[in-house]
Motif scaffolding. Structure first.
Motif, PDB file in Angstrom:
ATOM      1  N   PHE A  52      -6.329  57.096 -10.787  1.00  0.00           N
ATOM      2  CA  PHE A  52      -4.991  55.391 -11.761  1.00  0.00           C
ATOM      3  C   PHE A  52      -4.827  56.966 -12.435  1.00  0.00           C
ATOM      4  CE2 PHE A  52      -5.154  52.681  -8.213  1.00  0.00           C
ATOM      5  CZ  PHE A  52      -4.546  52.180  -7.897  1.00  0.00           C
ATOM      6  N   ALA A  53      -5.847  56.632 -13.402  1.00  0.00           N
ATOM      7  CA  ALA A  53      -5.529  57.265 -15.006  1.00  0.00           C
ATOM      8  C   ALA A  53      -5.227  58.467 -14.518  1.00  0.00           C
ATOM      9  CB  ALA A  53      -6.865  58.092 -15.503  1.00  0.00           C
ATOM     10  N   HIS A  54      -5.395  59.016 -13.883  1.00  0.00           N
ATOM     11  CA  HIS A  54      -5.295  61.189 -13.235  1.00  0.00           C
ATOM     12  C   HIS A  54      -3.608  60.719 -13.944  1.00  0.00           C
ATOM     13  CE1 HIS A  54      -8.557  63.226 -14.389  1.00  0.00           C
ATOM     14  NE2 HIS A  54      -8.808  62.936 -13.213  1.00  0.00           N
ATOM     15  N   TYR A  55      -3.011  59.612 -12.562  1.00  0.00           N
ATOM     16  CA  TYR A  55      -1.519  59.523 -12.747  1.00  0.00           C
ATOM     17  C   TYR A  55      -0.985  59.220 -13.690  1.00  0.00           C
ATOM     18  CZ  TYR A  55       2.346  57.962 -10.917  1.00  0.00           C
ATOM     19  OH  TYR A  55       3.774  57.275 -10.641  1.00  0.00           O
ATOM     20  N   LEU A  56      -1.636  58.736 -14.378  1.00  0.00           N
ATOM     21  CA  LEU A  56      -0.681  57.828 -15.647  1.00  0.00           C
ATOM     22  C   LEU A  56      -0.534  58.306 -16.916  1.00  0.00           C
ATOM     23  CD1 LEU A  56      -1.870  53.987 -15.453  1.00  0.00           C
ATOM     24  CD2 LEU A  56       0.298  54.723 -14.507  1.00  0.00           C
ATOM     25  N   VAL A  57      -1.205  60.114 -16.144  1.00  0.00           N
ATOM     26  CA  VAL A  57      -1.470  60.959 -18.079  1.00  0.00           C
ATOM     27  C   VAL A  57      -0.598  61.742 -17.593  1.00  0.00           C
ATOM     28  CG1 VAL A  57      -2.808  62.567 -19.130  1.00  0.00           C
ATOM     29  CG2 VAL A  57      -3.980  60.825 -18.858  1.00  0.00           C
ATOM     30  N   GLU A  58      -0.583  61.584 -16.189  1.00  0.00           N
ATOM     31  CA  GLU A  58       0.916  62.882 -15.979  1.00  0.00           C
ATOM     32  C   GLU A  58       2.090  61.991 -15.710  1.00  0.00           C
ATOM     33  OE1 GLU A  58       0.904  63.603 -10.797  1.00  0.00           O
ATOM     34  OE2 GLU A  58       2.301  62.767 -11.255  1.00  0.00           O
TER      35      GLU A  58
END
Ligand code: AMP
Ligand code: MN
Ligand code: MN
Ligand code: MN
Length: 281
Positions: free
Chosen positions: A141-147
């Motif tokens: 989730f964190a990677h997606y929210l950064v993206e």
């Protein structure tokens, strides 16, 4: 397994099978290039990467310790227990890990539902794109929210959305401490409390955790970890000796995008500690 002080041990690492970014093969190859002689792959709640890692280790002439990092809820806190030297074909272990992954799958839907209420749509599909392996983690989730520009880095996403008290945090029950230790022991492994300083437990609660852990069959404490400061390592070394726990060390490497953590790049164990590998052969 060789038992020598001349060897470089790294007994905590992750691959893309859980929330790391390298394949098991690339992880092993990187470890070998970094001078690691004995590497444990300890993916969260899953052992699927071990056979590929083992094969790669043979090719690179290093030793692969079959491991896992089990998510546990103890006294209301999430605590991680490493299993080292496990037989991953053990049914009791696999049944337990399977239940944890089911909880993860449900939790991922629930995280997405909660984020949706905050106007963040499609985070489930987004996270799944990053989850190339067998489970979904908050890291995905964190990677997606950064993206998608919700925060500037993974650490900030956790702070803003994914930790206790934040909109995407989902409380829940991981494994019980005694169950996790039992699964590891049933699989012939050694149970080790991972990065003990990270839980920010009071001295009283840490003692309580270590006594209960020992009483249910745990044998090790991760004294040296990238998550520990120098003084944490000294403190945890003392706890290991006091509680007669074997000392372990690991980088908790997740991938090259966190350049402050590297495979094998960890301090030595304090001299007075008995290393977890002292009984290995
Ligand atoms: P999960 O097991 O899905 O709840 O995710 C926990 C994982 O998220 C840990 O194993 C770490 O890799 C990562 N993590 C936890 N807290 C943080 C944080 N504050 N910043 C960055 N990564 C974190
Ligand atoms: Mn992780
Ligand atoms: Mn951990
Ligand atoms: Mn870890």
């Amino acid at each position: 397994m060789p038992n020598s002080h001349d060897l470089q041990y790294d007994l905590h690492s992750h691959s893309i099978v859980s929330d790391g970014s390298l394949s098991p093969e690339d992880l092993v190859s990187r470890a070998a290039a970094q001078g690691v002689n004995v590497l444990a792959l300890t993916d969260h709640d899953v052992t699927e990467g071990l056979s590929a890692a083992r094969q790669a280790a043979t090719e690179h002439g290093i030793h692969l310790v079959s491991g896992v990092e089990i998510s546990v809820t103890w006294n209301g806190a999430t605590v991680h227990i490493l299993g080292l030297g496990i037989d991953e074909d053990n049914d009791e272990l696999q049944k337990g890990l399977g239940e944890l992954r089911e909880f993860r799958a449900w939790r991922a839907r629930e995280i997405a539902r909660r984020l949706e209420k905050k106007g963040i749509l499609d985070s489930y599909d987004g996270a799944i794109q990053y989850a190339k392996g067998a489970l979904v983690s908050r890291t995905h989730f964190a990677h997606y929210l950064v993206e998608t520009g919700r925060a500037k880095n993974v650490r900030d996403v956790f702070k803003k959305y994914l930790v206790k008290g934040k909109p995407g945090y989902v409380p829940g029950q991981w494994a019980r401490l005694d169950d996790a230790v039992q699964w590891i022991n049933a699989a012939g492994g050694q149970a080790v409390v991972a990065h003990p300083a990270r839980y920010r437990l009071s001295a009283t609660n840490l003692r309580k955790l270590l006594s209960e852990f020992k009483a249910c069959g745990g044998v090790g404490l991760e004294v040296v970890s990238s998550a520990h400061s120098e003084s944490d390592c000294i403190t945890m070394g003392r706890y290991a000796s006091q509680f007669e726990l074997l000392a372990s060390c690991g980088s908790d490497f997740h991938g090259p995008e966190q350049p402050w953590v590297e495979l094998g790049r960890i301090p030595s164990l304090p001299e007075h500690c008995e290393p977890i590998w002292s009984g290995w052969n």
